[in-house]
Write a protein that holds these residues in place. Structure first.
Motif, PDB file in Angstrom:
ATOM      1  N   GLY A 202       0.832  -1.190   0.000  1.00 53.32           N
ATOM      2  CA  GLY A 202       0.000   0.000   0.000  1.00 53.32           C
ATOM      3  C   GLY A 202       0.870   1.245   0.000  1.00 53.32           C
ATOM      4  O   GLY A 202       1.962   1.263   0.587  1.00 53.32           O
ATOM      5  N   LYS A 203       0.402   2.271  -0.681  1.00 56.31           N
ATOM      6  CA  LYS A 203       1.205   3.490  -0.856  1.00 56.31           C
ATOM      7  C   LYS A 203       1.563   4.152   0.477  1.00 56.31           C
ATOM      8  O   LYS A 203       2.694   4.586   0.688  1.00 56.31           O
ATOM      9  N   LYS A 204       0.605   4.191   1.392  1.00 58.90           N
ATOM     10  CA  LYS A 204       0.857   4.860   2.673  1.00 58.90           C
ATOM     11  C   LYS A 204       1.908   4.102   3.474  1.00 58.90           C
ATOM     12  O   LYS A 204       2.807   4.703   4.067  1.00 58.90           O
ATOM     13  N   GLN A 205       1.826   2.766   3.495  1.00 61.24           N
ATOM     14  CA  GLN A 205       2.805   1.971   4.216  1.00 61.24           C
ATOM     15  C   GLN A 205       4.186   2.091   3.566  1.00 61.24           C
ATOM     16  O   GLN A 205       5.207   2.099   4.254  1.00 61.24           O
ATOM     17  N   MET A 206       4.212   2.182   2.255  1.00 63.44           N
ATOM     18  CA  MET A 206       5.479   2.380   1.542  1.00 63.44           C
ATOM     19  C   MET A 206       6.156   3.659   2.018  1.00 63.44           C
ATOM     20  O   MET A 206       7.369   3.697   2.250  1.00 63.44           O
ATOM     21  N   ARG A 207       5.358   4.709   2.184  1.00 59.07           N
ATOM     22  CA  ARG A 207       5.902   5.988   2.651  1.00 59.07           C
ATOM     23  C   ARG A 207       6.367   5.906   4.103  1.00 59.07           C
ATOM     24  O   ARG A 207       7.419   6.437   4.471  1.00 59.07           O
ATOM     25  N   LEU A 208       5.604   5.215   4.945  1.00 58.67           N
ATOM     26  CA  LEU A 208       5.942   5.125   6.368  1.00 58.67           C
ATOM     27  C   LEU A 208       7.123   4.201   6.614  1.00 58.67           C
ATOM     28  O   LEU A 208       7.922   4.420   7.509  1.00 58.67           O
ATOM     29  N   GLY A 209       7.220   3.125   5.808  1.00 61.09           N
ATOM     30  CA  GLY A 209       8.308   2.167   5.975  1.00 61.09           C
ATOM     31  C   GLY A 209       8.049   1.192   7.115  1.00 61.09           C
ATOM     32  O   GLY A 209       6.985   1.166   7.723  1.00 61.09           O
ATOM     33  N   GLY A 210       9.063   0.376   7.391  1.00 60.54           N
ATOM     34  CA  GLY A 210       8.970  -0.588   8.481  1.00 60.54           C
ATOM     35  C   GLY A 210       8.372  -1.919   8.079  1.00 60.54           C
ATOM     36  O   GLY A 210       8.342  -2.852   8.876  1.00 60.54           O
TER      37      GLY A 210
END
Length: 519
Positions: free
Chosen positions: A367-375
């Motif tokens: 997901g794009k948001k998780q990609m940005r947040l990382g981890g």
């Protein structure tokens, strides 16, 4: 369960709904409620005659994208506002909903629990509405489809509503279900001789230089390729054959396309607007191997040739590597590692005067948001990732993209942008080399062009026209300002972005349907 709010309006209802969604999915930001209406993360339906048939299309679409909220008993007016219509028989509607979602002939998987369906009584008319929270399906649960028809009953969400997924998109979701990624496949019919050993030896030299004394160093080529995941023993004949990752990384383009017909790697420099491109490198030219490994090194050297290197000494030796260099390596490797090589349009890297754009086929698995947040690391091609990691390229911990954003912040550049497109699936990362506007000593601000010179008088007049036209607390689309400025929409968007950077405007954060208003 009922929540009686006799004096609560629809917006208060949505605030309650949004708090639930934030807690469960962390999808919505209630402070941007009015701006989110058009990005289709929520859907309202009247449901006067029972459950709407289209409800199940929307359930599938939300589940296969980023989740969303469906509200029954609400009508959307022409101006986009919402008006409650209420539900005639909420108890029957709720029973019908649960009976249907648990019927595998209608919906292949039920992602919901009791907590995901709430009923509220809203406003002075005490209209009953039902709120359904649809989560984003996990990778191994996709595709979520209806009517027992995986190819005709799978939907996704875009900015116009729900749409049927293509067979290619469905097949991509099916491939992504398994823990064994596509590049781990053993190519049983392919001999080891089909690999390009010039590329392999170049890769081994890099590995040897970076990790002197590594246990793999003493292995012969075939043992080495097996150890790094580029080859494996076939269950069919018991012999060593290249894996899909080995073919992609070390094959020749004319062999690669036999297994990946849509395979295409393309680098373009578009530094002069008067010509189509100033430099181009692509995998099908026949002038070089065309594989992923050689493409990476050739393109990386082209990307960094204009990067300024500050003078820095460590241990008596000059260091010619900067955080920007490292970020570009990460962005390029991330693009190649997460590409769906069965997808259309191929990998395209574009270098423009003020930015670099990395585009690869395939949606973002986390997901794009998780990609940005990382981890959370979930690469589409795990073996390719291992091969890049062995030569100190790429992050395994899911921190690569956040690190890129951190470098851009530290350098004072405008924030990178991640865009996810569907039909066909595509992920685009844009890295702008434009400095954020900084304050002058007299307290006023100035906007910089990509070449970091002050804006022209004409551009300043255009900024002033935009600010004079826009009324406070009203959101505008770029196309609403085209006639005011008398320029094309692309130029209008450039001006709006600059004003956002200058903190004279703010935007709603959307990728599509972006709006702007005065600060």
């Amino acid at each position: 369960m009922y929540c009686f709010m006799c004096k609560v309006g629809l917006k208060s209802l949505i605030q309650i709904c949004e708090r639930k969604v934030i807690a469960v999915q962390d999808v919505f930001d209630i402070s941007q409620f009015d701006e989110y209406r058009e990005d289709n993360r929520r859907e309202v339906k009247k449901a006067n005659g029972g459950l709407p048939v289209s409800l199940w299309d929307t359930y599938s679409a939300f589940a296969n994208c980023y989740g969303g909220v469906i509200i029954l008993g609400v009508k959307e007016e022409k101006d986009g506002s919402w008006r409650t219509t209420g539900l005639q028989n909420e108890a029957k509607l709720r029973k019908d909903f649960w009976d249907t979602i648990n019927n595998p002939k209608k919906v292949n998987i039920n992602l919901l629990s009791d907590e995901d369906v709430k009923t509220y009584v809203v406003g002075e008319n005490k209209d009953v509405v039902m709120v359904i929270y649809v989560p984003m399906a996990k990778r191994e649960q996709k595709p979520v489809y209806i009517n027992n028809d995986i190819f005709n009953g799978t939907f996704r969400r875009n900015y116009e509503g729900d749409y049927h997924c293509t067979r290619l998109q469905v097949k991509t979701m099916l491939r992504d279900q398994t823990e064994r990624t596509m590049d781990m496949e053993v190519l049983d019919k392919v001999p080891m001789e089909d690999l390009n050993y010039e590329t392999i030896h170049g890769y081994r030299n890099s590995h040897r230089t970076l990790k002197e004394g590594h246990p793999f160093e003493r292995l012969n080529d075939h043992e080495y390729l097996r150890s790094i995941g580029a080859a494996a023993i076939s269950e069919e004949d018991g012999q060593l054959h290249p894996t899909a990752a080995g073919m992609l990384m070390f094959g020749n383009e004319y062999n690669i396309v036999r297994h990946f017909p849509e395979y295409f790697l393309d680098y373009r420099e578009e530094l002069d607007s008067t010509i189509r491109w100033t430099d181009r490198l692509h995998s099908s030219s026949g002038e070089w191997s065309g594989n992923v490994c050689d493409f990476y090194f050739r393109v990386y050297n082209k990307l960094i040739k204009d990067i300024k290197i500050p003078f820095k000494m460590v241990g008596g030796e000059r260091v010619d590597d900067t955080p920007v260099h490292k970020a570009l390596r990460e962005a390029l490797a991330n693009c190649l590692i997460n590409a769906d090589y069965h997808g259309v349009r191929g990998v395209v890297i574009r270098k423009e005067p003020d930015k670099i754009i990395f585009a690869n086929p395939g949606y973002v698995r986390t997901g794009k948001k998780q990609m940005r947040l990382g981890g959370e690391s979930d690469p589409r091609n795990k073996s390719l990732m291992k091969m890049f990691n062995l030569i100190n390229i790429g992050e395994r911990a899911g921190s690569g993209v956040p690190n890129i954003f951190n470098v851009w912040e530290d350098e004072g550049f405008i924030e990178p942008e991640i865009e996810e497109r569907f039909d066909p699936d595509r992920t685009v990362l844009s890295l702008p080399f434009v400095k954020k506007a900084t304050e002058k000593s007299d307290g006023k601000k100035t906007t910089e062009k990509s070449d970091r010179k002050k804006v022209t008088k004409k551009t300043q007049e255009q900024y002033e026209k935009i600010l004079a036209f826009m009324k406070p607390d009203i959101w505008y689309k770029a196309n609403e300002l085209v006639e005011v400025l008398g320029v094309k929409e692309t130029r209008t968007k450039e001006l709006l972005r600059a004003l956002v950077s200058d903190e004279k405007l703010e935007d709603n954060g959307a990728t599509k349907g972006k709006r702007y208003k005065k600060r």
